[in-house]
Design an enzyme around this catalytic site. Sequence first.
Site, short mmCIF file in Angstrom:
data_model
loop_
_atom_site.label_atom_id
_atom_site.label_comp_id
_atom_site.label_asym_id
_atom_site.label_seq_id
_atom_site.Cartn_x
_atom_site.Cartn_y
_atom_site.Cartn_z
N CYS A 1 0.84 -1.21 0.00
CA CYS A 1 0.00 0.00 0.00
C CYS A 1 0.87 1.26 0.00
O CYS A 1 1.41 1.63 -1.03
CB CYS A 1 -0.98 -0.03 1.17
N HIS B 1 -3.76 -4.74 0.81
CA HIS B 1 -3.24 -5.18 2.11
C HIS B 1 -3.30 -6.71 2.20
O HIS B 1 -4.26 -7.28 2.71
CB HIS B 1 -4.05 -4.55 3.25
N GLU C 1 -1.82 -8.70 4.16
CA GLU C 1 -1.84 -9.23 5.53
C GLU C 1 -3.25 -9.46 6.06
O GLU C 1 -3.44 -10.17 7.05
CB GLU C 1 -1.07 -8.29 6.48
#
Length: 242
Positions: free
Chosen positions: A111, A212, A214
């Site tokens: 990002c 993102h 994660e």
Amino acid sequence: MIGLTTYLEQAKQGVWDVRAAFLPQRYLDAVTSSGGVAVLLPPQPEPDAAAAAVMDGLDGLILTGGLDVQPELYGAQRHPLTDPARPDRDAWELALFRGAEERRVPVLAICRGLQLVNVARGGTLHQHLPEALGTERYRIGGGVFATNEVIADDGSVLAQLVGTDPIDVHSYHHQGIDQLGEGLIATARTDDGLVQAIESGGEGYVVGVQWHPEENAQDRRLFEGLVAAASAYSQARQDVDA
């Protein structure tokens, strides 16, 4: 050993309300579940000297998400909706990225990290996508991640990790790449043309994504790819030392 950049912000814990370095646990979990050891890298007062020392001990670098990169770094006037400047973090992460490039340390940029890599390579950013593209699809607000569909380009490193079928990604950003930086290749876009992933066209492992990973168990493949590249880098370094 995988270094992850961190925030340095005012934070509360119990009776304490202090400036603190922190990073959401999901980043750490993504690294450790992929076989890496996570090392936190908060901004340093002497970024160039600190980055040189730090990068000598790392096998991989993750430039994490966060507030907007300063527009002054790419010669743009500040938009009213651009986040307040974080010059300490910008200087630190630029120094780390330069150190990684010099040593060919593998990099995953997430990002804000993707945007910083683009700026480091001389590229520019759209400061507010709702004005540039006429859509709020990438940041719906309230701490809720938007879902967008992305397709990796065939033959890219990204495609080797996630395939070429459409994947749903977690978005939370209001800025994005405008002019691509030198030596970078766009390897995924959304249907409105916005760059969603980049790679370095030269030597070394540099993969950046605008979303993102994660936040999504399937996207752990990106962390696994970085750890694999970091393992190869570590082995090559040991062979040279031997």
